[in-house]
Enzyme design. Structure first.
Site, PDB file in Angstrom:
ATOM      1  N   ASP A  99      29.936 -10.649 -37.513  1.00  0.00           N
ATOM      2  CA  ASP A  99      29.516 -10.534 -39.076  1.00  0.00           C
ATOM      3  C   ASP A  99      29.731  -9.170 -39.744  1.00  0.00           C
ATOM      4  O   ASP A  99      30.284 -10.170 -41.186  1.00  0.00           O
ATOM      5  CB  ASP A  99      28.084 -11.198 -39.341  1.00  0.00           C
ATOM      6  CG  ASP A  99      27.514 -11.621 -40.419  1.00  0.00           C
ATOM      7  OD1 ASP A  99      28.374 -12.644 -41.455  1.00  0.00           O
ATOM      8  OD2 ASP A  99      26.567 -10.791 -40.691  1.00  0.00           O
ATOM      9  N   ASP A 131      26.687  -5.742 -38.372  1.00  0.00           N
ATOM     10  CA  ASP A 131      26.437  -5.419 -37.207  1.00  0.00           C
ATOM     11  C   ASP A 131      26.743  -6.095 -36.077  1.00  0.00           C
ATOM     12  O   ASP A 131      28.758  -6.614 -35.788  1.00  0.00           O
ATOM     13  CB  ASP A 131      24.771  -6.436 -37.162  1.00  0.00           C
ATOM     14  CG  ASP A 131      25.631  -7.381 -38.063  1.00  0.00           C
ATOM     15  OD1 ASP A 131      26.598  -7.586 -38.054  1.00  0.00           O
ATOM     16  OD2 ASP A 131      24.569  -8.078 -38.535  1.00  0.00           O
ATOM     17  N   TYR A 172      18.528 -14.167 -42.845  1.00  0.00           N
ATOM     18  CA  TYR A 172      20.201 -13.151 -42.468  1.00  0.00           C
ATOM     19  C   TYR A 172      20.695 -14.183 -43.729  1.00  0.00           C
ATOM     20  O   TYR A 172      21.172 -13.833 -45.014  1.00  0.00           O
ATOM     21  CB  TYR A 172      20.092 -13.384 -41.172  1.00  0.00           C
ATOM     22  CG  TYR A 172      19.313 -12.360 -40.420  1.00  0.00           C
ATOM     23  CD1 TYR A 172      19.677 -11.005 -40.717  1.00  0.00           C
ATOM     24  CD2 TYR A 172      18.688 -12.741 -39.692  1.00  0.00           C
ATOM     25  CE1 TYR A 172      18.073  -9.800 -39.818  1.00  0.00           C
ATOM     26  CE2 TYR A 172      17.475 -12.219 -38.839  1.00  0.00           C
ATOM     27  CZ  TYR A 172      17.265 -11.069 -39.137  1.00  0.00           C
ATOM     28  OH  TYR A 172      16.735 -10.240 -38.447  1.00  0.00           O
TER      29      TYR A 172
END
Length: 533
Positions: free
Chosen positions: A112, A115, A263
Site C-alpha cells: 500500500d 508498509d 487505516y
C-alpha cells in the site's frame, strides 16, 4: 507709401476654442465607445470560438516526460510476489505465500505505502485510475515508451484482484494484519510473520470495496480488450459479478470490519456504486448501468451541485467528469438524458471551484497556489484535481466546447490546462522550498522517505523489531523509493524530511496512479478518444 493704420488688436475668443475642445472630446468618446463595442464583440466572438483540436501526439515536454518515467517506477518498487524482469535493484521476491490460508494465490498485487500491507480498497482505486489514465492518454504514454510499463503494472494488480474474488459473493480485501505489521520495521523480502486475510461476503458485506474492485476490473477490461480479449472478458465477468454483489448486499465495509476503519475508513458507499456502474456502462454499453447512475441512485448518491474532492474515499467528482464525456461527445443513445446533464453541470461546478480566477474558487490552497485539503497525504487532492481538470480540458477541445461559465466569468480549455500544470509544477519543484515531492526527480527531493524497503540496506539481516534501528537512523535512506509521491507540505508550505514523519513523508501506491495520470496528460498534446471501445 502711406502710413499703416494700426487697428485695435482683438482678443482671442475663448468660447470658440472651448466649443472645439468639447467637439473633440465627444468625438473621442464616440470613437472609444465604438472601438470598445467592436472589441467586446470580437472578444465575445473569440470566447465562443473553440480552441483548435490537437492532432496526433506533438512535441514532448521534457520536464513532464522525465517525471513520468520516474513516477512509473514506483509501481515496481511496490510489487509483491515473484518478480519478473525486476528493475529495482534492492527489491526481491516477497509475499510468496500470501493467500495460502485460504488456498489462494494472493502473492501479486502491491504494497500500500511504506508498509507491507495489501489493502484492497485503495489498491483497487489505484487500478481504476491507472486504467483511466491508459485509456485516455495511452498514446501520450507511448510517446515516452511508458505504455507497456503502465499496462504491466496494471495487470500485476488485476491478477491479484481476480484471485481475490474466488466466488461470486466473496472478495478478499486485505492481506496482513495492519496492527502487527506496524509493530515491525522490516523489508518485505524478510517477512516471517503470519499474513491473515480479511474478506467481505453476504454475511459481512462491503459495498465500497466490492464496487471499487468492480470499477477496477471493468475499466481494466477496456485496457486489455484490443490485445488480450480473453483476459479482458475474464475481468469484465468479475466486474459484473462484483457489482451485483455490492448492490444487492449493501453495507459499509469499515462498519462491518472496524479494524480497517483505522487505516482506510469509508465515508459512504454510494459514490463507489455510481463509479462502478459508470465504468460498467463504458465497458458493456448496457443501458441498465446508465439508468442506474442517472435515475434514483444518482439522486441519492451523486451529490449533484455540491463539488467534492476526488480521492480513494470519494469518487463522485471522478464519476461526474467520466460521465461528462458521454454528453460532450454525443455518445449514441444518450441525448436528452437529464441525469447526464446533472453530471456534466456538477463536473463543471468542480472545475469552477478549482480555477483560481473563478468567482467560486476554493480557498483551500496554499499561498503558493497548491490545492490543500488535508495535512495527511496533502498532495492527493491537488494531483487528483489537476488530473480531472486536464481530462475536462481535453474533452472540451475534442467536442469543440469553447468555454465553461463560472458565474460571470468564462474559461477556455487552455485555462483548465494551465491550472493542471500549476499543480504539477508545484509538485516537481516550483514551490517555496524549491523541492520536488516526487522521489528521484530533480536535484532536491526527500531523503528520509517513510518506507521500510527503502530505509533498510538490501543485504541487512533483520527481524521484526530490530529493524527499527533503520527507522531511527539519522542517515538518509540507502535505497531510493524512486517515483514515490510523498504526502507533501503543510498548509504553511513547510516540509519536515524525517523518516518518522509518515504524515508528510510516506508515499502511496494510489498517489502514483494519480500523478502518472496527470503527467501523462501534460507530457504532450493529442486528441481525446471519443469512445473507449
Amino acid at each position: 507709401m502711406g502710413k499703416k493704420r494700426r487697428g485695435k488688436v482683438e482678443e482671442p475668443k475663448s468660447g470658440g476654442c472651448l466649443g472645439w475642445f468639447l467637439v473633440i472630446v465627444i468625438l473621442a468618446l464616440v470613437v472609444g465607445a465604438v472601438v470598445y463595442a467592436v472589441k467586446k464583440k470580437m472578444d465575445h466572438a473569440n470566447d465562443n470560438k473553440p480552441e483548435p483540436v490537437p492532432g496526433p501526439p506533438g512535441a514532448i515536454d521534457k520536464e513532464y516526460g522525465d517525471a513520468l518515467k520516474i513516477a512509473m517506477q514506483f509501481f515496481d518498487v511496490q510489487k509483491s510476489g515473484k518478480l519478473v524482469d525486476n528493475k529495482i535493484s534492492w527489491r526481491g521476491d516477497s509475499g510468496l505465500k500470501d493467500g495460502s490460508e485460504a488456498k489462494l494465490d494472493l502473492s501479486k498485487g502491491m504494497y500500500d505505502a511504506g508498509d507491507n500491507m495489501k489493502f484492497g480498497f485503495p489498491l483497487a482505486f489505484t487500478a481504476t485510475v491507472l486504467s483511466w489514465a491508459i485509456l485516455e492518454y495511452g498514446d501520450r504514454m507511448a510517446s515516452m515508451n511508458q505504455l507497456d510499463p503502465a499496462q504491466d503494472s496494471l495487470k500485476w494488480i488485476t491478477d491479484f484482484l481476480i484471485n481475490a474474488h474466488p466466488r461470486d459473493n466473496v472478495l478478499y480485501i486485505q492481506v496482513g494484519d495492519p496492527d502487527a505489521d506496524h509493530k515491525c520495521w522490516e523489508r518485505p523480502e524478510k517477512m516471517k510473520e503470519k499474513r491473515p486475510l480479511r474478506q467481505v461476503n453476504t454475511s459481512v458485506p462491503g459495498t465500497e470495496v466490492a464496487a471499487e474492485t468492480a470499477a477496477a476490473m471493468a475499466s481494466a477490461s477496456l485496457v486489455f480488450k484490443t490485445f488480450d480479449s480473453t483476459y479482458s472478458s475474464t475481468l469484465l465477468k468479475h466486474a459484473e459479478q462484483l457489482f451485483t454483489f455490492a448492490d444487492k448486499y449493501k453495507g459499509s465495509y469499515s462498519e462491518n470490519i472496524p479494524q480497517v476503519a483505522t487505516y482506510y475508513n469509508s465515508t459512504g458507499y454510494g459514490d463507489e456504486l455510481l463509479w462502478a456502474a459508470s465504468w460498467l456502462y463504458h465497458a458493456t454499453g448496457d443501458r441498465s448501468y446508465l439508468e442506474y447512475v442517472t435515475g434514483e441512485n444518482g439522486k441519492e448518491f451523486a451529490s449533484w451541485g455540491s463539488p467534492t474532492w476526488f480521492s480513494w474515499d470519494n469518487k463522485n467528482a471522478g464519476t461526474q467528469v467520466l460521465l461528462s464525456r458521454l454528453s460532450l461527445f454525443g455518445a449514441k443513445g444518450v441525448s436528452g438524458n437529464s441525469g447526464l446533464g446533472n453530471y456534466r453541470q456538477s463536473a463543471e461546478g468542480v472545475i469552477c471551484s478549482l480555477l483560481p480566477e473563478s468567482p467560486y474558487a476554493t480557498s483551500s490552497r496554499t499561498d503558493g497556489g497548491l490545492i490543500w485539503v488535508s495535512e495527511w497525504n496533502a498532495l492527493q487532492h491537488p494531483v487528483a484535481s489537476a488530473f480531472l481538470a486536464a481530462l475536462y480540458s481535453d474533452y472540451m477541445l475534442k467536442s469543440q466546447t469553447p468555454k465553461i461559465t463560472c458565474g460571470h466569468h468564462s474559461f477556455k480549455p487552455s485555462d483548465l490546462r494551465k491550472f493542471a500544470k500549476s499543480q504539477a509544477d508545484y509538485v516537481l519543484g516550483k514551490n517555496p522550498l524549491k523541492m520536488s515531492y516526487l522521489v528521484g526527480y530533480g536535484d532536491k527531493y526527500p531523503q528520509y522517505v517513510h518506507h521500510r524497503g527503502a530505509s533498510i540496506p538490501a543485504d541487512a539481516t533483520t527481524g521484526c523489531t530490530d529493524g527499527f534501528k533503520w527507522l531511527d537512523s539519522t542517515e538518509p535512506n540507502p535505497n531510493v523509493a524512486v517515483g514515490g509521491l510523498v504526502g507533501g507540505p503543510f498548509l504553511n508550505e513547510t516540509f519536515i524530511d524525517s523518516r518518522n514523519n509518515s504524515m508528510q513523508g510516506e508515499p502511496t501506491t494510489y498517489n502514483s496512479a494519480l500523478i502518472v495520470g496527470l503527467l501523462s496528460s501534460l507530457v504532450t498534446t493529442s486528441s481525446a478518444v471519443k469512445s473507449f471501445t
